[in-house]
Enzyme design. Structure first.
Site, PDB file in Angstrom:
ATOM      1  N   HIS A  39       1.884  -4.365  -2.579  1.00 21.39           N
ATOM      2  CA  HIS A  39       0.511  -4.111  -2.112  1.00 21.39           C
ATOM      3  C   HIS A  39      -0.410  -3.838  -3.318  1.00 21.39           C
ATOM      4  O   HIS A  39      -0.911  -2.723  -3.497  1.00 21.39           O
ATOM      5  CB  HIS A  39       0.562  -2.898  -1.177  1.00 21.39           C
ATOM      6  CG  HIS A  39      -0.608  -2.721  -0.271  1.00 21.39           C
ATOM      7  ND1 HIS A  39      -1.913  -2.809  -0.688  1.00 21.39           N
ATOM      8  CD2 HIS A  39      -0.653  -2.429   1.058  1.00 21.39           C
ATOM      9  CE1 HIS A  39      -2.712  -2.561   0.337  1.00 21.39           C
ATOM     10  NE2 HIS A  39      -1.977  -2.333   1.409  1.00 21.39           N
TER      11      HIS A  39
ATOM     12  N   GLU B 172      -1.986  -9.326  -2.413  1.00 22.70           N
ATOM     13  CA  GLU B 172      -0.608  -8.894  -2.248  1.00 22.70           C
ATOM     14  C   GLU B 172       0.361 -10.060  -2.072  1.00 22.70           C
ATOM     15  O   GLU B 172       0.114 -10.945  -1.252  1.00 22.70           O
ATOM     16  CB  GLU B 172      -0.503  -7.978  -1.029  1.00 22.70           C
ATOM     17  CG  GLU B 172      -1.520  -6.856  -1.019  1.00 22.70           C
ATOM     18  CD  GLU B 172      -1.604  -6.159   0.323  1.00 22.70           C
ATOM     19  OE1 GLU B 172      -0.552  -6.040   0.997  1.00 22.70           O
ATOM     20  OE2 GLU B 172      -2.710  -5.746   0.712  1.00 22.70           O
TER      21      GLU B 172
END
Length: 279
Positions: A147, A248
């Site tokens: 992330h 991501e």
């Protein structure tokens, strides 16, 4: 949580063992990897920024109601098993097993024997790689995402190239769509693209492009909370949405990974900085 700070080629890296978390990467005084000034750095609480490891599910998971959000790996106490730093290059590795997470919230949703390793390498570029092995006697599947929070000068001027023509699910509008041209930002953005390719984050304010290369990643997630959602998050300063974007590497939803006993799979992302003069 005690941070680890390392000098690298032209910059500085900060990590935390909780979540095997690459928390910050700076080149000179300029951040490449963004972290919120409001992050609590509290045991059992996720760090807002850096490169959180989302595993073994993404968001609320495929059932739609799993907690904690993004899985237990990002708040678990990983063990640092490699630490090589010569002031220029940095190589780190953490390990997490089924035995390490017993009793943590959410582990009742994933009861399989596993070994997860998180490798971080930082020289001129920063690479993060998550490898998961099935140590049990039965198959299992999982979702994963790295992330990555990126520092930008002004999200309203940023363009992301490399996703033109890719299908995506818009989590804000709850609708499928196809990207036309570069990704630009004019409001809350939360999209899961069907894309395994490299993308470029063009940032005219900081006069650089961030090249995001991925492997084992059939999805690319792009996220910015914008003003209202940022104000609603206690670990996010009201103005900080303007200086960040998440791009991501992910393998989520219908692209969840299925592992037979003894098999392993790696998801990785690399961030490279290209300045206005091409260096």
């Amino acid at each position: 949580m005690r941070p680890h700070t390392y000098p690298t080629a032209g910059g500085t890296v900060i990590t935390h063992d909780q979540g095997a978390h690459l928390t910050e990467w700076r080149l000179g005084d300029t951040p490449v990897i963004w972290v919120s000034s409001e992050s609590e750095y509290a045991e059992g609480q996720p760090i807002r920024g850096g490169v959180p490891v989302c595993w073994p599910w993404f968001g609320p998971g495929r059932p739609g109601d799993l907690t904690p959000a993004h899985g237990f790996a990002r708040v678990a106490p990983w063990r640092l098993v490699q630490e090589d730093s010569d002031g220029s290059a940095l190589r780190l590795a953490w390990e997490l097993t089924h035995a390490d997470v017993q009793g943590l919230p959410g582990t009742e949703h994933f009861v399989h024997d596993f070994t997860a390793r998180l490798h971080v390498t930082v020289e001129e570029a920063a690479s993060v790689a998550l490898t998961v092995r099935n140590d049990g006697s039965e198959p299992f599947d999982y979702e994963a995402a790295l992330h990555t929070y990126l520092q930008v000068g002004d999200i309203r001027q940023v363009e992301i190239a490399g996703l033109d023509g890719c299908d995506y699910f818009d989590k804000v509008l709850r609708a499928d769509a196809t990207q036309e041209g570069p990704v630009v930002f004019g409001g809350e953005t939360d999209r899961v693209y069907a894309s395994s390719g490299t993308v470029q984050v063009h940032d005219p304010v900081l006069r650089r492009t961030l090249m995001i290369e991925k492997s084992g990643s059939p999805n690319t997630v792009v996220w910015n909370p914008w003003a209202d959602k940022a104000r609603a998050m206690p670990d996010f300063a009201d103005h900080e949405w303007q200086q960040m974007v998440c791009v991501e590497a992910a393998t989520v939803g219908g692209h969840a990974v299925a592992l037979e006993p003894g098999q392993e799979q790696t998801l990785s992302t690399t961030v490279r900085v290209i300045t206005a003069n091409g260096s």
